[in-house]
Design an enzyme around this catalytic site. Structure first.
Site, PDB file in Angstrom:
ATOM      1  N   TYR A  32       8.790 -21.243  48.981  1.00 36.21           N
ATOM      2  CA  TYR A  32       7.389 -20.927  49.223  1.00 36.21           C
ATOM      3  C   TYR A  32       6.712 -20.458  47.949  1.00 36.21           C
ATOM      4  O   TYR A  32       7.370 -20.197  46.926  1.00 36.21           O
ATOM      5  CB  TYR A  32       7.243 -19.881  50.340  1.00 36.21           C
ATOM      6  N   LYS A 144      12.382 -19.160  44.559  1.00 34.52           N
ATOM      7  CA  LYS A 144      11.504 -18.490  45.529  1.00 34.52           C
ATOM      8  C   LYS A 144      11.789 -19.030  46.930  1.00 34.52           C
ATOM      9  O   LYS A 144      11.028 -19.794  47.523  1.00 34.52           O
ATOM     10  CB  LYS A 144      10.023 -18.665  45.134  1.00 34.52           C
ATOM     11  N   GLU A 176      14.077  -5.554  40.681  1.00 28.59           N
ATOM     12  CA  GLU A 176      12.653  -5.721  41.004  1.00 28.59           C
ATOM     13  C   GLU A 176      12.389  -5.146  42.382  1.00 28.59           C
ATOM     14  O   GLU A 176      13.304  -4.697  43.072  1.00 28.59           O
ATOM     15  CB  GLU A 176      12.276  -7.212  40.961  1.00 28.59           C
ATOM     16  N   LEU A 200      12.869 -12.716  40.507  1.00 28.24           N
ATOM     17  CA  LEU A 200      11.884 -13.791  40.534  1.00 28.24           C
ATOM     18  C   LEU A 200      10.978 -13.586  39.326  1.00 28.24           C
ATOM     19  O   LEU A 200      10.434 -12.485  39.140  1.00 28.24           O
ATOM     20  CB  LEU A 200      11.050 -13.732  41.821  1.00 28.24           C
TER      21      LEU A 200
END
Ligand code: PLP
Length: 281
Positions: A32, A144, A176, A200
């Site tokens: 996505y 992702k 993250e 990411l």
């Protein structure tokens, strides 16, 4: 009424659906993107589409259509939603097939869904708290993927702790947030985990790094520890719809003097300025 594109049709979101044998639904076998959209303009669209193509290639899913055709669909969705401000959500799954783990042969047509999540961009400027939690995700966080169960559980943990976000760590290193990149500032240097399979590589992250470079702000792309985060002068999170969110507390540690950081707000200002230009161009 929100309008959603799903596999060739534009439908009211409440009526848009996919087959129960869609591999996105059954295996989270899909990719996505979320792109910030405001006044009909997409922020860093090409970078998002580059990352989409890269993620799809990494898991061997074909693009559902050409890039120009995808851009046309995206524009139709924006128009049909009356240029609403928010996050344009785009999902591609491997498609519909009987439930078998290995790739179906012949490959089904990938499923494509595009709609807009209406929201004010970059709303949170007051300064928030984050907690730190173990990173339970897989080892390809650079893809992702729509498989988001670990981030769902992490975000819920943050919510129950009264925090805005959870920063995840592996061996004491902050990777993250559950849906954002993590940054600290020490001695006027901005520090963030290097791009690697552990994170990411956020488009907002890349844009902020570029703006920092252009404006002579010192950058260190390197791993930093939970202890360093607790001891930071400033901290912030970045992502497409949240933009730059100042952090004033990490776990129980007050960051800096407990106020929103000056360098954080400077970066946020540079980012907003860059996109204002883009939108009016
Ligand atoms: N890291 C994770 C795990 C994310 O889910 C996201 C956004 O969804 C980000 C970072 C930020 O990425 P971007 O700036 O491209 O929105």
């Amino acid at each position: 009424m929100s309008i959603c594109y799903v596999n060739g049709r534009y439908l009211p979101l409440a009526h848009a659906s996919v087959n129960v044998q869609d591999r996105g639904y059954q295996f989270a076998d899909g990719i996505y993107e979320v792109i910030a959209v405001k006044n009909g303009q997409l922020w860093d669209e090409e970078w998002h589409l580059d990352r989409l193509e890269r993620s799809l290639a990494e898991v061997q899913i074909a693009m559902p259509c050409t890039r120009p055709a995808l851009k046309h669909i995206i524009r139709q969705v924006i128009q049909q939603n009356c240029n609403v401000e928010g996050g344009l959500y785009l999902q591609v799954s491997r498609g519909v097939a009987s439930r078998d783990f290995a790739f179906p042969k012949p490959a089904p047509k990938p499923s494509l869904v595009v709609y807009i999540m209406p929201r004010r961009l970059g709303q949170s400027t007051k300064g928030v708290r984050v907690i730190t939690i173990p990173d339970m995700r897989w080892k390809r966080c650079d893809i992702k993927s729509i498989a988001l169960l670990a981030p769902v559980l992490g975000k819920q943990q943050a919510k129950e702790a009264g925090a805005f976000e959870a920063w995840q760590y592996v061996d004491g290193i902050i990777t993250e947030g559950t849906s954002s990149n993590a940054w600290i500032v020490k001695n006027n240097t901005i520090i963030t985990h290097p791009a690697s399979p552990a994170i990411l590589n956020g488009i907002t992250r890349m844009r902020l790094l570029a703006l920092a470079k252009e404006n002579g702000i010192a950058i260190e792309e390197r791993p930093f520890t939970v202890a360093e985060a607790h001891d930071a002068d400033e901290a912030f999170a970045s992502a497409s719809t949240m933009v730059v969110v100042p952090i004033i507390k990490i776990d129980d540690a007050v960051i800096g003097n407990g106020n929103v950081g000056a360098l954080t707000m400077r970066l946020r200002g540079l980012y907003e300025e860059a996109f204002k230009k883009l939108i009016t161009d």
